[in-house]
Enzyme design. Structure first.
Site, PDB file in Angstrom:
ATOM      1  N   LYS A   1       0.829  -1.197   0.000  1.00  0.00           N
ATOM      2  CA  LYS A   1       0.000   0.000   0.000  1.00  0.00           C
ATOM      3  C   LYS A   1       0.870   1.256   0.000  1.00  0.00           C
ATOM      4  O   LYS A   1       1.989   1.229   0.507  1.00  0.00           O
ATOM      5  CB  LYS A   1      -0.886   0.020   1.253  1.00  0.00           C
ATOM      6  CG  LYS A   1      -1.943  -1.057   1.335  1.00  0.00           C
ATOM      7  CD  LYS A   1      -2.731  -0.906   2.622  1.00  0.00           C
ATOM      8  CE  LYS A   1      -3.760  -2.017   2.796  1.00  0.00           C
ATOM      9  NZ  LYS A   1      -4.854  -1.915   1.813  1.00  0.00           N
TER      10      LYS A   1
ATOM     11  N   ARG B   1     -10.374 -11.600   1.407  1.00  0.00           N
ATOM     12  CA  ARG B   1     -11.244 -12.627   0.832  1.00  0.00           C
ATOM     13  C   ARG B   1     -10.605 -14.013   0.911  1.00  0.00           C
ATOM     14  O   ARG B   1     -11.310 -15.022   0.916  1.00  0.00           O
ATOM     15  CB  ARG B   1     -11.594 -12.268  -0.612  1.00  0.00           C
ATOM     16  CG  ARG B   1     -10.429 -12.255  -1.574  1.00  0.00           C
ATOM     17  CD  ARG B   1     -10.691 -11.426  -2.817  1.00  0.00           C
ATOM     18  NE  ARG B   1     -10.730 -10.011  -2.502  1.00  0.00           N
ATOM     19  CZ  ARG B   1     -11.048  -9.062  -3.380  1.00  0.00           C
ATOM     20  NH1 ARG B   1     -11.353  -9.379  -4.635  1.00  0.00           N
ATOM     21  NH2 ARG B   1     -11.054  -7.793  -3.021  1.00  0.00           N
TER      22      ARG B   1
END
Length: 492
Positions: free
Chosen positions: A268, A343
């Site tokens: 990030k 996920r």
């Protein structure tokens, strides 16, 4: 780890027919029409001269001897609802934040059933008063609240007391979820939260099982093991079970517990959003907080929960783009972005939940930035395979004022975006519709069990005090899940 949430549970909440002398800040409900409580010492004309018209959430503090009397706006007579009362109570708490002992008649207003009103008012005052003290040596900004009295008439006093006690229990759970999410990652890793779950389980009548890295590998939980590969901290999966006598249904909850999310190899940017990635375990925090109060609230639904906890870090051993993982249910996933890790851990949790054959599964996660782009910072998208379950969640959302908005789970149009050349599927579906494609990915792991997914990436935190929320983690989803478990009906 300090526990400012304990301050919420330690507040002495009581009901009385008049405000006690010890209360130095007393809040009085004032509608836009009708009589003004004489205890304020001001006429309506005087209130209006000071800019107070009685609109919902308006407050005006009037010095009164050693304390203050606070006018609290409730709008048109009889028109306010539970959400409005919660917000009005929060405004009162902020106006009286320098006072330790508060009292208010907000739970006795016209238009809201006494028990519901008392719960909302108690939640509003306690949650607005919460402050994370964390690692600060100077506690001057800590909550000063030690006592709250709800003023009620003889006909409603008993119901007000019941609602107030329920409100304090639920507010304590939400504050606990905030506390977990606000805690820096070096002070709360996967091992730590598992230990906390064991401690809570003993007090809350839960069966608690903790699974370590070796066990997860043996169980074939390739998602959580893959995400953990770059971290020096081992993963933990925590299974918690609440088993009441003669349950009215069986609900499964799965919480994303990425204790810190660097993005992995797909690192990030170093910005404020990255800084807040200690909160990427907010889903697991909400689930653990929910489980902690089911016994106290005498919930009749059997609830089984999975907390999927690990860091997502870059290193020489970290998950790489192009790697293929095998999930608990046997499906293979090609990695196209290591920052789409939530996920992957949820896939294992959902697969395990299916094996318990519950009546329904709900997962909650800070899953996608796309959810934030689509619905902003206050509303969480909900998607699912069962409209009846989604409808229940939306109904509970309205009751708790934790807003959800349904997005389409359109596999017919978008499933192809997850197609992989080398595996059953990819872990991302392209630059658009990210909340939808992530949900389609998750739907591959729920079988025929009714399932719904809440993406709380937007409302996981607030940048400034706002209503019942204090700057930092919100604990979003906790009150919603508690209400769902308390009112759960197996979807047909």
């Amino acid at each position: 780890m300090t526990d400012a949430s304990a301050t919420v549970s330690d507040v002495a909440v009581s009901t009385a027919r008049s405000a006690p002398k010890a209360a130095t800040a007393v809040g009085w409900a004032v509608a836009t029409k009708g009589a003004v409580p004489r205890q304020l010492g001001l006429s309506r004309a005087a209130l209006e001269a000071n800019g107070f018209e009685g609109n919902p959430g308006q407050v005006l503090a009037v010095p009164n001897g050693d304390g203050v009397a606070v006018a609290i706006g409730v709008g048109e007579p009889g028109a306010i609802d539970a959400a409005g009362l919660r917000s009005a109570a929060a405004a009162f708490a902020r106006a009286a934040s320098k006072h330790a002992q508060l009292a208010t008649n907000l739970a006795d207003v016209e238009g809201v059933e006494a028990k519901v009103a008392a719960q909302a008012v108690t939640e509003g005052v306690l949650l607005a008063s919460y402050r994370y003290t964390g690692l600060k040596n100077d506690a001057k900004n800590a909550s000063r609240l030690v006592a709250l009295t709800l003023v009620a008439g003889p006909k409603t006093e008993k119901d007000v007391d019941k609602g107030a006690q329920r409100g304090q229990t639920i507010a304590s759970a939400a504050a606990f979820a905030r506390e977990l999410a606000n805690t820096p990652p070096t002070h709360l890793n996967a091992t730590d939260i598992a230990a906390k779950a064991v401690e809570i389980g003993a007090e809350a009548g839960l069966q608690v099982e903790v699974f370590n890295k070796n066990q997860l590998e043996q169980m074939g939980c390739g998602g959580i093991i893959g995400v953990n590969r770059g971290s020096t901290e081992p993963p933990r999966m925590v299974k918690l079970t609440w088993s009441p006598k003669s349950p009215t249904g069986h609900l499964a909850l799965v919480g994303k517990g990425i204790m810190y999310d660097s993005g992995g190899i797909s690192l990030k940017p170093s910005d404020n959003f990255h800084q807040n990635m200690k909160m990427d375990m907010s889903g697991a925090a909400a689930v653990l907080a929910t489980m902690s109060v089911l016994k106290e609230l005498k919930v009749k639904t059997k609830v089984t929960a999975w907390l999927m906890c690990t860091d997502n870090m870059p290193s020489g051993s970290a998950l790489k783009l192009g790697d293929v993982l095998t999930m608990r249910n046997g499906k293979t996933v090609e990695i196209h972005n290591t920052d789409a890790e939530g996920r992957l851990v949820l896939a294992d949790g959902l697969s395990l939940a299916v094996e318990e054959a519950p009546d329904a599964i709900v997962d909650i996660a800070t899953l996608t930035g796309a959810a934030l782009v689509a619905l902003g910072e206050s509303i969480a998208p909900v998607l699912g395979t069962s409209q009846a379950l989604v409808d229940q969640l939306i109904e509970r959302s309205a009751a708790t004022d934790e807003p959800l908005w349904q997005l389409p789970l359109d596999s017919k149009r978008y499933r192809k975006l997850l197609d992989s050349v080398v595996a059953d599927m990819k872990n991302i579906g392209g630059p658009y519709g990210g909340s939808i494609t992530a949900s389609i990915f998750l739907s591959e792991f729920v079988g025929d069990i009714p399932w719904a997914h809440i993406d709380m990436a937007g409302p996981m935190m607030v940048g400034a005090d706002d209503g019942i929320y204090a700057k930092g983690a919100t604990g979003f989803g906790t009150r919603l899940l508690i209400d769902l478990a308390s009112n759960f009906s197996p979807p047909l």
